[in-house]
Design an enzyme around this catalytic site. Sequence first.
Site, short mmCIF file in Angstrom:
data_model
loop_
_atom_site.label_atom_id
_atom_site.label_comp_id
_atom_site.label_asym_id
_atom_site.label_seq_id
_atom_site.Cartn_x
_atom_site.Cartn_y
_atom_site.Cartn_z
N LYS A 157 16.71 12.64 -0.89
CA LYS A 157 16.71 13.96 -1.63
C LYS A 157 17.89 14.83 -1.62
CE LYS A 157 12.23 13.83 -3.06
NZ LYS A 157 11.84 13.80 -4.28
N LYS B 248 12.75 1.13 -7.74
CA LYS B 248 11.45 1.27 -7.70
C LYS B 248 11.38 2.39 -8.95
CE LYS B 248 9.21 5.47 -5.82
NZ LYS B 248 9.39 6.56 -4.91
N LYS C 292 8.95 8.97 -11.28
CA LYS C 292 9.17 9.81 -12.09
C LYS C 292 10.45 10.54 -12.31
CE LYS C 292 4.47 11.25 -10.55
NZ LYS C 292 3.87 12.11 -9.59
#
Length: 356
Positions: A136, A219, A222
């Site tokens: 992140k 992966k 979203k």
Amino acid sequence: MFLPQCLFILKIIGSIEAIAYFRCMKEIVVSGIRSTGNLHLGNYFGAMKNFIRMQDEFNCFFFIADYHSLTTHPSPADFHLNVKSVLVEYLACGLDPEKCTLYIQSDLPEIAELYLLLNMNAYVGELERCTSFKEKIRKQPDNINAGLLTYPTLMAADILIHRAVKVPVGKDQEQHLEMARTFGNRFNRMYETELFPEPYAFNFGTQLVKIPGLDGSGKMGKSEGEGNAIFLADAPELIRKKVMRAVSDSGPAVMNQEKPEVIKNLFSLMEAVSSAETLAFFEEQYNVMKIRYGDMKKQLAEDMIAFTDPFRKRILELSKDEKTVQQVARRGAEKARESASKTIREARNAIGIRQI
Ligand code: TYM
């Protein structure tokens, strides 16, 4: 009353009690999906597929992780719409509020309280070492908030609040489960209690699932960019467009060549949605160097459309039924709070938070 009649009645009472007893004994399951957008095939195969089967066998709590979505600062309007759409999708996928408890995370203030309590014993060092935190930081360097750092304690609170032992999740959540066990065990040790059992990641197959993205990335996600994910609500034309643009290469140079990562990804997607015969046909074509990726992608797109179409139709129908969705959320919150309030009462008591 005659003895045989008495024995008969006792037998019935016994079996009713036994049923009630075994219902209580059912293992507790918790899992959730963040309300950061529509559900995609990764969410379906990594989590939802197990949710649907588990609701028949376990005492399941499935929720919409809306607090977790706040780390990216959605607008209030988007926040609300996303929560609603994920609940609609839960129902459209086949989750049945008669079989499991469906609720929205922010409807349970007990979760926020347990999150606070667990944060007192979670160390900054261990939170900083978490892989998802490091990722992140890389993705949103301008917004490294404390919510991102303490994401694993909030997730532990979600799980421990119902004292779950099984947590159906995809491969990417494995480390978070390990941390939930650490935080639960630490609490038990510090306060000399056995309040929290150890939760483990769960999948009915042998291994946890990781569905790859269409852009050659490891992966499906979203937030991995346009075109990476196929959503259950995607229209057929959009699916065709995305799949035809999926990353491939110029084809194998020798017979039975080991597949490069991007090609493995295409085959993994096919394995998820296509029949065994279709998969075997393209495997053979690859091995004898006759594969045409255009044909493979066309087939993959049609199989994805056939797979997602029933979900898309139910999503469209349920989106119009606000009343049902509202009722499900209200009832779910009540049921979930019953279980959560018992845990929080015991946690407070263990810590020594008592009335003066
Ligand atoms: P989220 O919203 O990113 O994903 C929800 C679920 O979908 C799985 N998943 C995948 N599985 C396989 N392949 C993929 N490409 C893929 N993408 C997503 C995830 O593993 C997950 O099971 N932190 C969680 C939400 C959460 C939670 C919890 C889960 C919050 N509290 C407590 C379980 C228990 C998350 O971000 O999931």
